[in-house]
Structures are given as C-alpha cells and as structure tokens.
Write a protein that holds these residues in place. Structure first.
Motif, mmCIF file in Angstrom:
data_model
loop_
_atom_site.group_PDB
_atom_site.id
_atom_site.type_symbol
_atom_site.label_atom_id
_atom_site.label_comp_id
_atom_site.label_asym_id
_atom_site.label_seq_id
_atom_site.Cartn_x
_atom_site.Cartn_y
_atom_site.Cartn_z
ATOM 1 N N ILE A 17 0.843 -1.197 0.000
ATOM 2 C CA ILE A 17 0.000 0.000 0.000
ATOM 3 C C ILE A 17 0.873 1.241 0.000
ATOM 4 N N GLU A 18 0.325 2.324 -0.520
ATOM 5 C CA GLU A 18 0.891 3.660 -0.330
ATOM 6 C C GLU A 18 -0.117 4.449 0.495
ATOM 7 N N THR A 19 0.379 5.349 1.320
ATOM 8 C CA THR A 19 -0.491 6.038 2.271
ATOM 9 C C THR A 19 -0.157 7.525 2.333
ATOM 10 N N THR A 20 -0.981 8.250 3.078
ATOM 11 C CA THR A 20 -0.720 9.685 3.291
ATOM 12 C C THR A 20 0.271 9.918 4.416
ATOM 13 N N GLY A 21 0.679 8.856 5.112
ATOM 14 C CA GLY A 21 1.621 9.002 6.224
ATOM 15 C C GLY A 21 1.620 7.761 7.088
ATOM 16 N N GLY A 22 2.194 7.848 8.291
ATOM 17 C CA GLY A 22 2.309 6.710 9.193
ATOM 18 C C GLY A 22 0.982 6.201 9.706
ATOM 19 N N ASN A 51 -4.219 9.159 8.969
ATOM 20 C CA ASN A 51 -3.652 8.823 7.666
ATOM 21 C C ASN A 51 -4.440 7.707 6.985
ATOM 22 N N LYS A 52 -4.425 7.746 5.657
ATOM 23 C CA LYS A 52 -5.266 6.837 4.867
ATOM 24 C C LYS A 52 -4.466 6.251 3.706
ATOM 25 N N GLU A 61 -9.736 10.662 0.756
ATOM 26 C CA GLU A 61 -10.714 11.612 1.316
ATOM 27 C C GLU A 61 -10.053 12.551 2.320
ATOM 28 N N ARG A 62 -8.815 12.864 2.059
ATOM 29 C CA ARG A 62 -8.058 13.861 2.816
ATOM 30 C C ARG A 62 -6.884 14.298 1.946
ATOM 31 N N SER A 74 -2.005 -3.380 9.324
ATOM 32 C CA SER A 74 -2.669 -2.478 10.271
ATOM 33 C C SER A 74 -3.486 -1.415 9.556
ATOM 34 N N PHE A 75 -2.936 -0.881 8.465
ATOM 35 C CA PHE A 75 -3.672 0.129 7.708
ATOM 36 C C PHE A 75 -4.957 -0.452 7.123
#
Length: 326
Positions: free
Chosen positions: A164-169, A174-175, A200-201, A250-251
């Motif tokens: 996955i890639e995310t907006t942060g930790g 974060n999403k 959505e952020r 976890s995400f």
C-alpha cells in the motif's frame, strides 16, 4: 461507568483512565460492586452479551464487537473457574496497559478442560508483554502451555503479496492512497490487481514527492469502501504477505474498521523471512534487497511495483527454504 476524566475524542486510541492505569483507583467501589454481582459464569456472559448488543459493530481504537468474537468468549466463560475470571477482570482494571496484549495464540478446549497455548518456532522468544500476560493468567488459575513447532511455508498455498501507499504513518488520520495485490502459488504469479484509492483527505507534499501520487490522481479514484468487497474476495483463503507486514496489515484493518467491518488473516513478513533465509546482509529494506538480488523494482514506492518485487523476493525465500529442508 462514568469517569472523572475527559471523554475520548477522535484522536484518542484509549480512554484516559486506561492510559494512566488509574481506572480501578478512580472507581474502586463501582468495580468491586459490579464484580460482586457475578455470582455465576452465566452472569458474566449476560454482561458480555449486553455490552455486545449495545456497542455492536461500533469500531473504536480499544475494541469492536463483531459476530465472530462472541462464540469464543462464551467458551472461555463457560469453561473457566468463576473466581479465575473475576480475578483476571479485576487485574485488567488495575493494570490495563500490561494486560492489553501479549495473550497466547490459541485457546484450546480439551477433555481435561480449557487451556491456552502459545506457539513458538525455533528461534522465537517470548516477548516481555507475553511473559507478563502468561504469568498473570497462571496466577489466576488458568493453564498455559508453550508449544514448540517448526513453521513450514507451503508454496502450494496462495500467497497474496500486498503493498500500500499512504498519506503518512499508521497513527492519526492517515489513509491509503494506493493498494496492490500480487498472488503467488507454487512460485508463479496467478493474479494481480491494483487500484488508486481516494483517501478523502489531503496528501502531504513530501508523500507526493516520495510516491508520485498527488491529489489530482486520486480525485476520481474509488474510496476504500468502494473496493472493500473486491479486496476481501481477492484475499480470501490466502496468506497475507508484505514487506514489514504489520504496516500494511494495520492500515487495511483500520480501513475496514472505519466501515464497521473486521479484518483478520494469517500473515507473513518478508523482512522477517529474509533475515532467516539470507542472514548477515547489510540491509533488509525492499530497495536494497531488490538491488542485491536484482529484482524487478523499476518504480519504487508505487504499490504494484513494490508488490511485484516483494513477490519475487518471496519466491527466492521459498526456494531457499526448500533447499535447506531437502
């Protein structure tokens, strides 16, 4: 029970009284009175059912009631000594931080009664939180066994390599911005799937610089709820694999919890398995392993590229394990 502390907000994972380990001190009389009403195991189960009905499918950082948790709780309550249950509940109100995790892997019901079993493979050690939880369970009269096993990664199973890639930790709001799955069976890729995700952020600039994913790219992408059923169907019956698996797992579990769904799968970490299969390498980051083994990683920090490289790494790990076993 009311507490003298401020209520939780959306940024709190645990109630303040639990973080401070002062729940019992602040409400000793109420806790003792509630435990005194548990004169039979059925009384505890009725209280559990009441809580489940009141908070069913309401996700929190602390707990989420769902359909597959009541049955094992019923078995635990019905086949345990009443005083053992009450003693452990009381201890949890006093030292929640020590007892919120570290419990044995399995609860087993035998002809001789109920017991817990912690499964350990060669080289695995009991962590401190596990030692504490197991010791207190034993103090309260529960039977806990440490079971030694040899793990075997069967290549004929389906392994879903996820990135996955995310907006942060993991912490905070974060999403996920992108997710990919590459499935292996018998060392061959049998399926792959990838999708950008609208978080959505906002996406921080440093994340865009790292991944190349910006707001315009995800504006018309599906949100996680839109792909949740597709992803669950794809992963069903397989082993969840990732490089540093707890991050990705976890995400995804948090995203399912946000739409009032549970997520639980067997996991395998290619960082851990790489350390076992290829000891003494200077680094076990995906980028460095890809360079060392000449894996196909042409677009690092994009989900499908990372999942593809991790799948190739898993194949190397399985081949090495097979040679050592023969």
């Amino acid at each position: 029970m009311d507490t003298p502390y401020p209520p939780c907000n959306e940024f709190d994972i645990y109630p303040h009284v639990l973080l401070a380990d002062c729940f019992y001190a602040s409400q000793q009389a109420d806790i003792e009175q509630k435990l005194a009403t548990f004169t039979h195991n059925d009384c505890i189960y009725k209280q559990v059912c009441k809580s489940a009905a009141q908070f069913y499918d309401t996700p929190t950082g602390l707990f989420q009631w769902h359909s597959d948790i009541l049955e094992p709780l019923k078995v635990l309550i019905q086949h345990s000594e009443l005083e053992s249950l009450k003693a452990h509940l009381l201890q949890m109100t006093k030292t929640f931080k020590q007892l919120k995790d570290g419990y044995p892997d399995l609860m087993v019901l035998k002809d001789t009664g109920l017991c817990f079993e912690e499964v350990k493979a060669p080289g695995d050690k009991l962590r401190r939180n596990q030692l504490v939880s197991i010791d207190i369970l034993k103090q309260h009269g529960f039977t806990v066994n440490i079971v030694a096993v040899n793990w075997f990664n069967d290549p004929n199973r389906i392994y879903s390599v996820v990135d996955i890639e995310t907006t942060g930790g993991v912490q905070g709001n974060n999403k996920i911005t992108e997710i990919a799955v590459v499935q292996l069976q018998a060392g061959e890729v049998i399926k792959q799937w990838a999708s950008l995700i609208n978080p959505e952020r906002s996406i921080p600039p440093f994340i865009t610089k790292l991944t190349g994913i910006n707001a315009a790219m995800v504006r018309d992408a599906p949100c996680f709820a839109d792909i949740a059923d597709t992803l669950r169907g794809l992963l069903k019956g397989s082993v969840f694999v990732a490089h540093n698996v707890n991050f990705d797992y976890s995400f995804i579990r948090k995203e399912y919890a946000a739409i009032a769904q549970t997520f639980k799968m067997p996991k395998l970490c290619t960082v851990v398995e790489s350390r076992k299969a290829f000891p003494k390498l200077p680094s076990y980051s995906l980028g460095n392993l890809a360079a060392h083994f000449e894996l196909n990683l042409t677009n690092h920090h994009r989900a499908l590229a990372d999942a593809t490289a991790t799948a190739q790494l898993l194949k190397l790990i399985q081949q090495t394990q097979s040679k050592k076993a023969s």
